[in-house]
Design a protein around this motif. Structure first.
Motif, PDB file in Angstrom:
ATOM      1  N   GLU A 147      50.006  34.437  41.568  1.00 33.28           N
ATOM      2  CA  GLU A 147      48.787  33.626  42.567  1.00 33.28           C
ATOM      3  C   GLU A 147      48.262  35.152  43.101  1.00 33.28           C
ATOM      4  O   GLU A 147      48.788  36.121  43.060  1.00 33.28           O
ATOM      5  N   GLU A 148      46.968  35.168  43.796  1.00 33.22           N
ATOM      6  CA  GLU A 148      46.193  36.048  44.384  1.00 33.22           C
ATOM      7  C   GLU A 148      46.673  36.395  45.874  1.00 33.22           C
ATOM      8  O   GLU A 148      47.217  35.304  46.412  1.00 33.22           O
ATOM      9  N   ASP A 149      46.530  37.701  46.086  1.00 31.26           N
ATOM     10  CA  ASP A 149      47.243  37.816  47.448  1.00 31.26           C
ATOM     11  C   ASP A 149      45.922  37.718  48.512  1.00 31.26           C
ATOM     12  O   ASP A 149      44.631  37.627  47.925  1.00 31.26           O
ATOM     13  N   ASP A 150      46.154  38.308  49.451  1.00 31.59           N
ATOM     14  CA  ASP A 150      44.763  38.128  50.472  1.00 31.59           C
ATOM     15  C   ASP A 150      43.709  39.064  50.184  1.00 31.59           C
ATOM     16  O   ASP A 150      42.546  39.129  50.544  1.00 31.59           O
ATOM     17  N   GLU A 151      44.008  40.119  49.346  1.00 32.92           N
ATOM     18  CA  GLU A 151      42.894  41.067  48.657  1.00 32.92           C
ATOM     19  C   GLU A 151      42.581  40.845  47.378  1.00 32.92           C
ATOM     20  O   GLU A 151      41.809  41.747  46.575  1.00 32.92           O
ATOM     21  N   GLY A 152      42.780  39.703  46.950  1.00 29.14           N
ATOM     22  CA  GLY A 152      42.397  39.064  45.636  1.00 29.14           C
ATOM     23  C   GLY A 152      43.351  39.760  44.209  1.00 29.14           C
ATOM     24  O   GLY A 152      42.798  39.632  43.254  1.00 29.14           O
ATOM     25  N   GLU A 153      44.319  40.472  44.640  1.00 33.86           N
ATOM     26  CA  GLU A 153      45.024  40.964  43.739  1.00 33.86           C
ATOM     27  C   GLU A 153      46.142  39.989  43.001  1.00 33.86           C
ATOM     28  O   GLU A 153      46.808  39.062  43.806  1.00 33.86           O
ATOM     29  N   THR A 154      46.045  39.758  41.846  1.00 35.31           N
ATOM     30  CA  THR A 154      47.015  38.742  41.067  1.00 35.31           C
ATOM     31  C   THR A 154      48.540  39.511  40.755  1.00 35.31           C
ATOM     32  O   THR A 154      48.324  40.443  40.281  1.00 35.31           O
TER      33      THR A 154
END
Length: 222
Positions: free
Chosen positions: A41-48
């Motif tokens: 899933e993606e984190d708050d910064e959009g990194e998967t």
């Protein structure tokens, strides 16, 4: 189903192994915690990335115990089944059902726990530990490096049974049991251990292992 490393039209296409049992356990349909225990899933910064949930150990325990229990009912000798069902032994002796045990190499703690729980010898765990030492955690593909190690050592005889067990997200656990149809040629040109097998086993230094998938398998049959 048969396993061979030759093309069908090869002059020596006699398969090396016959698949005699396969058991696949998938826990995703049981609960959300099973489905999301290892989840991309993606984190708050959009990194998967891969998120490992707190329920991993519990879910992993259930999947592995369920898989091994189902497999034991299929592959154990009749005498061992009767002893277990009649209460003369607390858990079945799986060592009577195979000659080679090749588990998913997920880290040293996992291998230590499997060896303890199944009562395996150091030699029996050698392919797993040497695969971890040389290749690291290569996920489920590790069982094929372990099989290649066993073949390179010349340990696979005709009639031998080989148990491979792997784990994965979902949580999933899969077992396959093969029977060798012939003595495997230790001089296989494609064996990844061929040029170095004489240097193994090596002494394993203390290794920092990943968190094991399970706490204990002592009560897997319950």
């Amino acid at each position: 189903m048969f396993l061979s490393n030759h093309l069908p039209n090869h002059h020596d296409c006699l398969p090396k192994y016959e698949l005699i049992q396969a058991v696949h356990t998938h826990m995703a349909g049981i609960s959300d915690s099973s489905y999301r225990c290892i989840y991309m899933e993606e984190d708050d910064e959009g990194e998967t990335g891969v998120n490992i949930g707190k329920d991993l150990l519990g879910v992993g325990n259930k999947a592995i115990r369920s898989n091994i229990t189902s497999l034991a009912r299929l592959i154990l000798p009749i005498r061992e089944k009767l002893l277990y069902m009649s209460g003369f032994c607390s858990k079945p002796d799986l060592k009577r059902a195979f000659e080679h045990f090749l588990p998913h190499v997920g880290g040293k703690p996992l291998l230590d726990e499997l060896q303890k729980s199944l009562g395996l010898s150091d030699e029996g765990m050698e392919p797993s530990r040497m695969t971890l030492l040389r290749y690291g955690n290569v996920s489920s593909s590790s069982v094929w490096y372990e099989l290649a190690y066993t073949e390179a050592k010349g340990w696979v005889k005709k009639g031998d049974r080989v148990w491979q067990i792997t784990f994965g997200a979902g949580f999933k656990c899969s077992s396959m049991v093969w029977r060798a149809l012939r003595r495997v040629d230790v001089n296989d040109e494609e064996n990844p251990w061929k040029d170095e097998i004489e240097t193994f086993p090596m002494e394993m230094k203390a290794m920092e292992g990943v968190t094991p998938y399970l706490n204990s398998l002592d009560e897997f049959a319950q």
